[in-house]
Design an enzyme around this catalytic site. Structure first.
Site, PDB file in Angstrom:
ATOM      1  N   ASN A  11       0.804  -1.173  -0.079  1.00 21.63           N
ATOM      2  CA  ASN A  11       0.233   0.050   0.045  1.00 21.63           C
ATOM      3  C   ASN A  11       0.976   1.161  -0.070  1.00 21.63           C
ATOM      4  O   ASN A  11       1.585   1.677   1.033  1.00 21.63           O
ATOM      5  CB  ASN A  11      -0.860   0.098   1.252  1.00 21.63           C
ATOM      6  CG  ASN A  11      -1.470   1.328   1.246  1.00 21.63           C
ATOM      7  OD1 ASN A  11      -1.680   2.014   0.471  1.00 21.63           O
ATOM      8  ND2 ASN A  11      -2.443   1.394   2.604  1.00 21.63           N
ATOM      9  N   LYS A  13       0.239   4.199  -0.155  1.00 21.23           N
ATOM     10  CA  LYS A  13      -0.330   5.403   0.529  1.00 21.23           C
ATOM     11  C   LYS A  13      -0.355   6.697  -0.494  1.00 21.23           C
ATOM     12  O   LYS A  13      -0.411   6.502  -1.578  1.00 21.23           O
ATOM     13  CB  LYS A  13      -0.031   5.643   1.776  1.00 21.23           C
ATOM     14  CG  LYS A  13      -0.230   4.052   2.816  1.00 21.23           C
ATOM     15  CD  LYS A  13      -0.028   4.482   4.220  1.00 21.23           C
ATOM     16  CE  LYS A  13      -0.080   3.009   4.929  1.00 21.23           C
ATOM     17  NZ  LYS A  13      -0.016   3.297   6.236  1.00 21.23           N
ATOM     18  N   HIS A  97      -9.477   1.059   4.932  1.00 19.09           N
ATOM     19  CA  HIS A  97      -8.347   1.238   5.640  1.00 19.09           C
ATOM     20  C   HIS A  97      -8.657   2.272   6.644  1.00 19.09           C
ATOM     21  O   HIS A  97      -9.293   3.309   6.598  1.00 19.09           O
ATOM     22  CB  HIS A  97      -7.101   1.930   4.689  1.00 19.09           C
ATOM     23  CG  HIS A  97      -5.912   1.687   5.245  1.00 19.09           C
ATOM     24  ND1 HIS A  97      -5.379   2.941   6.164  1.00 19.09           N
ATOM     25  CD2 HIS A  97      -4.899   1.047   5.012  1.00 19.09           C
ATOM     26  CE1 HIS A  97      -3.991   2.628   6.715  1.00 19.09           C
ATOM     27  NE2 HIS A  97      -3.804   1.499   5.936  1.00 19.09           N
ATOM     28  N   GLU A  99      -6.848   4.787   7.945  1.00 19.24           N
ATOM     29  CA  GLU A  99      -6.730   6.137   7.544  1.00 19.24           C
ATOM     30  C   GLU A  99      -7.941   6.814   6.869  1.00 19.24           C
ATOM     31  O   GLU A  99      -8.381   8.188   7.181  1.00 19.24           O
ATOM     32  CB  GLU A  99      -5.512   6.205   6.786  1.00 19.24           C
ATOM     33  CG  GLU A  99      -4.278   5.868   7.480  1.00 19.24           C
ATOM     34  CD  GLU A  99      -2.900   5.596   6.945  1.00 19.24           C
ATOM     35  OE1 GLU A  99      -3.088   5.486   5.655  1.00 19.24           O
ATOM     36  OE2 GLU A  99      -2.045   4.799   7.431  1.00 19.24           O
ATOM     37  N   GLU A 169      -5.218  -4.898  10.635  1.00 18.83           N
ATOM     38  CA  GLU A 169      -4.240  -3.650  10.893  1.00 18.83           C
ATOM     39  C   GLU A 169      -4.405  -2.961  12.312  1.00 18.83           C
ATOM     40  O   GLU A 169      -5.268  -2.079  12.326  1.00 18.83           O
ATOM     41  CB  GLU A 169      -4.276  -2.724   9.597  1.00 18.83           C
ATOM     42  CG  GLU A 169      -3.960  -3.501   8.291  1.00 18.83           C
ATOM     43  CD  GLU A 169      -3.329  -2.361   7.382  1.00 18.83           C
ATOM     44  OE1 GLU A 169      -2.523  -2.726   6.760  1.00 18.83           O
ATOM     45  OE2 GLU A 169      -3.934  -1.031   7.331  1.00 18.83           O
ATOM     46  N   GLY A 175       2.720   2.397  10.885  1.00 22.82           N
ATOM     47  CA  GLY A 175       3.902   3.597  10.758  1.00 22.82           C
ATOM     48  C   GLY A 175       4.279   4.164  11.841  1.00 22.82           C
ATOM     49  O   GLY A 175       4.846   5.074  11.937  1.00 22.82           O
ATOM     50  N   SER A 215       3.581  -1.983  10.664  1.00 18.95           N
ATOM     51  CA  SER A 215       5.002  -1.955  10.827  1.00 18.95           C
ATOM     52  C   SER A 215       5.499  -3.213  10.385  1.00 18.95           C
ATOM     53  O   SER A 215       6.694  -3.760  11.126  1.00 18.95           O
ATOM     54  CB  SER A 215       5.311  -1.428  12.341  1.00 18.95           C
ATOM     55  OG  SER A 215       4.981  -0.100  12.482  1.00 18.95           O
ATOM     56  N   GLY A 236       2.977  -1.187   4.186  1.00 21.28           N
ATOM     57  CA  GLY A 236       3.084   0.440   4.084  1.00 21.28           C
ATOM     58  C   GLY A 236       4.649   0.833   3.779  1.00 21.28           C
ATOM     59  O   GLY A 236       4.883   0.700   2.720  1.00 21.28           O
TER      60      GLY A 236
HETATM   61  P1  13P Z   1       2.969   0.378   7.780  1.00 22.61           P
HETATM   62  O1  13P Z   1       3.522  -0.681   6.972  1.00 22.61           O
HETATM   63  O2  13P Z   1       3.833   1.701   7.177  1.00 22.61           O
HETATM   64  O3  13P Z   1       3.164   0.487   9.267  1.00 22.61           O
HETATM   65  O4  13P Z   1       1.540   0.817   7.186  1.00 22.61           O
HETATM   66  C1  13P Z   1       0.711  -0.386   7.105  1.00 22.61           C
HETATM   67  C2  13P Z   1      -0.670  -0.015   6.503  1.00 22.61           C
HETATM   68  O5  13P Z   1      -1.522   0.819   6.905  1.00 22.61           O
HETATM   69  C3  13P Z   1      -0.884  -0.749   5.293  1.00 22.61           C
HETATM   70  O6  13P Z   1      -1.932  -0.644   4.876  1.00 22.61           O
END
Ligand code: 13P
Length: 256
Positions: A11, A13, A97, A99, A169, A175, A215, A236
């Site tokens: 992803n 983002k 997601h 976010e 997640e 992140g 992460s 991510g």
């Molecule tokens: P990270 O791997 O940066 O923690 O993000 C995970 C994520 O939100 C994937 O959709």
């Protein structure tokens, strides 16, 4: 060895301009374009879906989007529909997601409409669920995950259920560098599979891939991917660099 093929999805983002996406996708295809033991999906921003789609065409790497609107077309300024994604040869779409839930107010009901629209248009939804830190600390992790999962899957038929991918997640792990322990992750993954068995029956629940996200990186992936109910990763930060993404796919190959 699991019945389920492991899946590693990147992803990206809101990262990578079109030229940067071109470079990254070319490197990924050069390294992983013939891998068939693990399913690989890259999910660039809308602005580079077409560019990346041309790069992955003819390779085993698949194309996904990070979001879409439930309607096929209409007066929804700034939005993108399932048929538009299909026309660019996307096969997957990330939906719900955390976010999008947190910053854009997406509800389970709205996410459910998207899930149904994705399926109707032959896009495989990657439905994301996960608790915040406050929810985990108050002991409501499983309840939150259950509400999001059941809410997102309303009206999905048994026939379509096996094509849905679930991503667990934990919001507090995204992140932040804080990865869920393997026990924490496996517990929730097993719970999700038990809920899927209740809704769709055990045979279908055994086919659904449940990804971990938060992460995940080459150093912690082998242990996570060795868990019985962890079928891959939604990545991510570590998906933005060719080396770490390739290493994650290799970890999934080794865990197969
Ligand atoms: P990270 O791997 O940066 O923690 O993000 C995970 C994520 O939100 C994937 O959709």
């Amino acid at each position: 060895m699991s019945l389920r093929k492991k899946l590693i999805a990147g992803n990206w983002k809101m990262n990578k301009t079109s030229p940067d996406a071109l470079t990254l996708s070319k490197e990924i295809v050069a390294e992983l374009g013939k891998v068939i033991d693990v399913e690989i999906v890259v999910c660039p921003p809308f602005t580079s879906i077409e560019t990346v789609g041309k790069v992955v065409d003819g390779s085993s790497v698949k194309l996904g989007a990070q979001n879409m609107h439930p309607e096929a077309s209409g007066a929804y300024t700034g939005e993108v529909s399932a048929p538009m994604l299909r026309a660019l040869f996307a096969t997957h779409v990330i939906l719900g997601h955390s976010e999008r839930r947190a910053y854009f107010g997406e509800t389970d009901a709205f996410i459910n409409k998207k899930v149904l629209a994705a399926i109707k248009n032959q896009l495989k939804p990657i439905l994301c669920v996960g608790e915040t830190l406050a929810e985990r600390e108050s002991g409501s992790t499983l309840k939150v995950v259950q509400t999001q999962l059941e809410g997102g899957l309303v009206g999905v038929s048994k026939d379509d259920a096996a094509s849905v991918v679930i991503a667990y997640e934990p919001v507090w792990a995204i992140g932040t560098g804080k990865v869920a322990t393997t026990e924490q992750a496996q517990e929730v993954h097993a719970f999700i599979r038990s809920l899927l068995a209740k809704i769709f029956g055990d045979a279908i629940a055994q086919k659904v891939r449940i990804l971990y996200g938060g992460s995940m990186k080459p150093s912690n992936a082998p242990e996570l991917l060795a868990q019985k109910d962890i079928d891959g990763g939604l990545i991510g930060g570590a998906a933005l660099e060719t080396r770490s993404f390739v290493d994650l796919v290799n970890a999934a190959i080794a865990a197969k």
